[in-house]
Design an enzyme around this catalytic site. Structure first.
Site, mmCIF file in Angstrom:
data_model
loop_
_atom_site.group_PDB
_atom_site.id
_atom_site.type_symbol
_atom_site.label_atom_id
_atom_site.label_comp_id
_atom_site.label_asym_id
_atom_site.label_seq_id
_atom_site.Cartn_x
_atom_site.Cartn_y
_atom_site.Cartn_z
ATOM 1 N N LYS A 203 -15.063 94.702 -8.627
ATOM 2 C CA LYS A 203 -16.036 95.060 -9.661
ATOM 3 C C LYS A 203 -17.428 94.577 -9.256
ATOM 4 C CE LYS A 203 -17.218 94.285 -14.482
ATOM 5 N NZ LYS A 203 -16.876 93.724 -15.778
ATOM 6 N N GLU A 209 -13.043 85.983 -1.884
ATOM 7 C CA GLU A 209 -11.798 86.359 -1.201
ATOM 8 C C GLU A 209 -11.883 87.794 -0.687
ATOM 9 O OE1 GLU A 209 -11.994 84.964 -4.183
ATOM 10 O OE2 GLU A 209 -10.359 83.534 -4.542
ATOM 11 N N GLY A 260 -12.519 93.211 -15.599
ATOM 12 C CA GLY A 260 -11.702 93.277 -14.378
ATOM 13 C C GLY A 260 -10.229 93.483 -14.676
ATOM 14 N N ARG A 261 -9.690 92.732 -15.647
ATOM 15 C CA ARG A 261 -8.251 92.830 -15.925
ATOM 16 C C ARG A 261 -7.906 94.056 -16.762
ATOM 17 N NH1 ARG A 261 -10.744 88.502 -17.881
ATOM 18 N NH2 ARG A 261 -10.945 88.128 -20.115
ATOM 19 N N GLU A 346 -5.949 84.963 -18.803
ATOM 20 C CA GLU A 346 -7.393 85.000 -18.546
ATOM 21 C C GLU A 346 -8.127 85.480 -19.811
ATOM 22 O OE1 GLU A 346 -9.560 87.593 -15.471
ATOM 23 O OE2 GLU A 346 -9.314 85.739 -14.352
ATOM 24 N N HIS A 377 20.016 84.492 -12.786
ATOM 25 C CA HIS A 377 20.642 83.596 -11.808
ATOM 26 C C HIS A 377 19.668 82.548 -11.316
ATOM 27 C CE1 HIS A 377 24.290 86.005 -11.701
ATOM 28 N NE2 HIS A 377 23.466 87.013 -11.953
ATOM 29 N N LYS A 486 -14.795 78.013 -8.195
ATOM 30 C CA LYS A 486 -15.492 78.815 -7.185
ATOM 31 C C LYS A 486 -16.672 78.032 -6.611
ATOM 32 C CE LYS A 486 -15.007 83.401 -9.329
ATOM 33 N NZ LYS A 486 -15.787 84.530 -9.850
HETATM 34 O O1 F6P Z 1 -10.643 85.670 -11.468
HETATM 35 C C1 F6P Z 1 -11.896 85.992 -11.951
HETATM 36 C C2 F6P Z 1 -12.223 87.444 -11.783
HETATM 37 O O2 F6P Z 1 -13.529 87.650 -12.174
HETATM 38 C C3 F6P Z 1 -11.275 88.368 -12.529
HETATM 39 O O3 F6P Z 1 -11.590 88.495 -13.866
HETATM 40 C C4 F6P Z 1 -11.425 89.624 -11.745
HETATM 41 O O4 F6P Z 1 -10.424 90.537 -12.051
HETATM 42 C C5 F6P Z 1 -11.379 89.073 -10.345
HETATM 43 O O5 F6P Z 1 -12.107 87.859 -10.423
HETATM 44 C C6 F6P Z 1 -11.920 89.947 -9.279
HETATM 45 O O6 F6P Z 1 -13.275 90.260 -9.484
HETATM 46 P P1 F6P Z 1 -13.974 91.438 -8.710
HETATM 47 O O7 F6P Z 1 -13.287 92.703 -9.073
HETATM 48 O O8 F6P Z 1 -15.407 91.418 -9.155
HETATM 49 O O9 F6P Z 1 -13.850 91.182 -7.233
#
Ligand code: F6P
Length: 517
Positions: A203, A209, A260-261, A346, A377, A486
């Site tokens: 987003k 990452e 995002g979620r 979240e 199990h 972060k």
């Molecule tokens: O974990 C925090 C967060 O902002 C989530 O809400 C989101 O889904 C994820 O990081 C990834 O964010 P982005 O889509 O901006 O890379």
């Protein structure tokens, strides 16, 4: 829009009284013995989902009070504000409008903000689905690698697995999320430069990452002699400028009003669209839209997301249960728990209300689970005989998509038996073989696991999280809690290089030294 925090309503105090008087001691076996129509009273249909709530520790009086609680808290107005595109995510000043992503186009554009945004939604959706079809038709592309994390990974990954029976593109779809290089390295070993499409899903297009993995994928691509970035990379993002600056020209956008979620209904859903095709993706949206209509219009007492959200409040705040387990009896739903963890925790893992005041009650339960029968199990021992009561949510699918004889009947027998065993228990004077029973569960039943029914199931979960978050008076749509780690990771990354431990706590300094030794 007036919202009243749930503990400030008259119904809250009445529920406390009811809990002490009858709620706490309600025994499900007695409740069924006394009421021959309990199953009918506490079960209902919603689009694509039949729900049996009758094995939950509620009675008609409690549910009536919980519905009063919902009304007195103003959940209907809050829901309507979400659908109307009000900026209910007030800490970020944004609308919460993922429902618009699955709203059909309107015949005419009346120039309103909603109408303009809906037009953009369909323009992007059409472009994204046309691209998905182009990729599907492109025999030279055999592998699609989605690089994203959190909402830019969990939703599409869960859905691609869930709808494997509908995946007819012939492409392998891979998901890389972790900054741990083992993950990307393992995926890159499986693919070839000329036949791979990388989707950079973020987003913000800033998440460390994803950007680290994206840079490494780009470097690998170049090192393998790849040159046609426009063909082999696409970005799914609200930050098209950053994607362009990264060197990606094929982009599909969405908007800051998509959390995002809650984003797999947007361009973030492209891996799913490639897997199941444009029509499949439209069916997925339509299933969710049907559940949206149910949530928006069904009377509260027959409104499934409302009833589930109220049960969540009853268990968390009156019974004091701290977790909820999800048990999908369908192996294709094996990533559902991970997906729901982000959705619930979240969204509702907050300790202050909308005004920033510390809450005097618990919020998000710990959400966890595993597909059945595997969980049986592993940890079901604790669910049957442990000291804590964990409400369980079973998901079962009536019709299988394979033709292996015997398996599905056995699977269904197991899910029914587990729900039954949890409730009825077994008396044994010896102690070790005694099952206390009276352990609550909800049973969600789909006729078939299809794009539409999955869409409806996920929208149901989104809305039940909305309901509990709304009553708790929190903002379910921000996630400030992920920020501190972060910032500190950036600081520690520099210290790992320099060895500077100035100002660090003793434990972090000690570990840093060991890692550098
Ligand atoms: O974990 C925090 C967060 O902002 C989530 O809400 C989101 O889904 C994820 O990081 C990834 O964010 P982005 O889509 O901006 O890379």
């Amino acid at each position: 829009m007036a919202r009243t925090r749930c503990d400030r309503t008259a119904a809250w105090a009445q529920l406390q009284t009811a809990y002490a008087a009858t709620g706490k001691s309600l025994d499900l076996r007695e409740a069924f013995a006394q009421d021959a129509s309990r199953f009918e009273t506490f079960s209902q249909s919603a689009p694509y989902v039949f729900a049996d709530l009758s094995k939950n520790r509620i009675d008609a009086g409690t549910e009536a009070l919980l519905l009063d609680l919902a009304r007195q808290s103003g959940v209907e107005a809050h829901r309507d504000a979400m659908f109307a595109g009000e900026k209910i995510n007030h800490t970020e000043g944004r609308e919460v409008w993922h429902v618009l992503l699955r709203t059909p186009p309107e015949a005419s554009n009346d120039g309103s903000h909603r109408s303009n945004e809906l037009a953009k939604v369909h323009e992007t959706l059409n472009a994204m689905l046309a691209y998905a079809e182009t990729v599907r038709a492109d025999a030279a592309i055999t592998d699609v690698v989605n690089i994203g994390i959190g909402g830019s990974d969990l939703g599409p990954q869960m859905a691609v697995l869930a709808l494997d029976a509908f995946a007819n593109s012939g492409k392998r779809v891979h998901f890389v999320s972790n900054v741990d290089g083992h993950e990307l390295a393992a995926t890159l070993k499986k693919v070839k430069v000329d036949s791979t499409l990388f989707l950079i899903a973020s987003k913000t297009f800033t998440t460390i990452e994803t950007m680290t993995n994206a840079h490494s994928a780009k470097a690998w691509f170049a090192a393998q002699g790849g040159t046609d970035t426009a063909r082999h990379f696409a970005a799914l993002t609200t930050n098209v400028a950053a994607a362009n600056a990264f060197g990606i020209t094929t982009t599909f956008g969405f908007w800051d009003w998509v959390g995002g979620r809650y984003s797999m209904w947007s361009a973030i859903g492209l891996p799913l669209a490639i897997a199941i095709g444009a029509q499949g993706f439209r069916d997925f949206l339509a299933g969710a839209h049907a559940m949206d209509a149910h949530f928006r219009t069904a009377p509260l007492e027959q409104n499934l997301p409302v009833r589930l959200g109220l049960l969540d409040i009853w268990y968390r705040n009156f019974h004091g249960f701290t977790s909820r387990s999800i048990a999908p009896y369908h192996s294709a739903l094996r990533r559902l728990a991970a997906y729901l963890q982000q959705l619930e925790m979240e969204s509702n893992g907050k300790r202050v209300d909308g005004e920033g005041a510390t809450l005097p009650f618990g919020t998000s339960p710990v959400l966890w689970g595993e597909s059945g029968t595997n969980g049986q199990h592993a940890y079901f021992q604790m669910l049957h005989q442990g000291t804590d009561v964990v409400p369980l949510e079973f998901v079962a699918v009536k019709t299988p998509r394979h033709d292996l004889g015997g398996h599905h009947a056995l699977l269904l027998a197991n899910v029914l038996a587990q729900a039954q065993a949890l409730m009825v228990g077994k008396v044994d004077s010896g102690g070790h073989k005694h099952f206390p029973g009276n352990r609550p569960s909800t049973f969600l039943l789909l006729d078939d696991l299809t794009p539409a029914s999955l869409g409806a199931l996920i929208a149901l979960q989104e809305h039940r999280v909305f309901v509990s978050g709304s009553l708790w008076g929190i903002n379910s749509f921000d996630q400030w809690g992920v920020e501190l780690g972060k910032v500190l990771a950036k600081d520690i990354e520099a210290r790992l290089a320099s060895g500077d431990a100035t100002g660090l706590d003793g434990s972090t300094a000690g570990l840093l030294a060991r890692l550098r030794a």
